[in-house]
Design an enzyme around this catalytic site. Sequence first.
Site, PDB file in Angstrom:
ATOM      1  CG  ASP A  36      58.076   8.196  98.733  1.00  0.00           C
ATOM      2  OD1 ASP A  36      57.363   7.331  98.201  1.00  0.00           O
ATOM      3  OD2 ASP A  36      57.897   9.413  98.577  1.00  0.00           O
ATOM      4  CD  GLU A 145      59.015  11.883  95.614  1.00  0.00           C
ATOM      5  OE1 GLU A 145      58.458  12.316  96.627  1.00  0.00           O
ATOM      6  OE2 GLU A 145      59.875  10.970  95.632  1.00  0.00           O
TER       7      GLU A 145
END
Length: 248
Positions: A36, A145
Amino acid sequence: MITLEKIVNETVDWLKERVNAARAKGLIVGLSGGLDSAVVAHLIKRAFPQNSLAVIMPIQSNPVDIKHAYKVVTSCNIPHIEVDLTETHRMMFETIKSATIVEEWNETNERSADANLRARLRMSTLYTLATNYNYLVVGTDNAAEWFTGYFTKYGDGGVDLQPIIDLTKREVADMARYLGVPSEVIEKKPSADLWVGQTDEEEMGTSYEMIDNYLDGIEIPKKDREIIESMHKRTEHKRQLPPQFRFK
């Protein structure tokens, strides 16, 4: 048809717009060596080639992760610095613990407290640098997330901008391939580097594939669905402003 090129270009344009609106000069991101943050590093470099900064912040980190972070730096040629927070974290955590009775510390909670302190130290470091350069801090949370609350409140969740929060983990991986993120970074097991040997999926009790399928409306096993929905419910406070009491 929405292509990766279109998503990348629109994300980069959005980053530019937000920086201009804030009258800031550029963007900063914490670079962990994971997927990420690698994608975000590439995005902010595209948005502000001369005014972007990646910060590598080891805290007793796996040397492989640091190696991967530098591979990301090379892949997008982003300006970077390293701030080793290992000793700062050790001193701070020991100072906090020494102010209490040893018997008061629960082993499980102690590990979580230690892990969250790492995330918050890293974000404090980013904001200290951001203030100096007049940059905005860019987050690295993806849709999986964010939905499950798998981030530290006022840690990696404490940022100015969230450019990939609408992308599932597999979509982030697709974008990474498009952007030229090193393959070893894309293929490695996701880890927030919260303690030695920690992996995201082991800690969550389910996989990113299951979370992505859930978010995409694909049927998943009951066990995984219950874990995901439970995580979402108990972490709602992370996605909201603090409750505010007001006199009537």
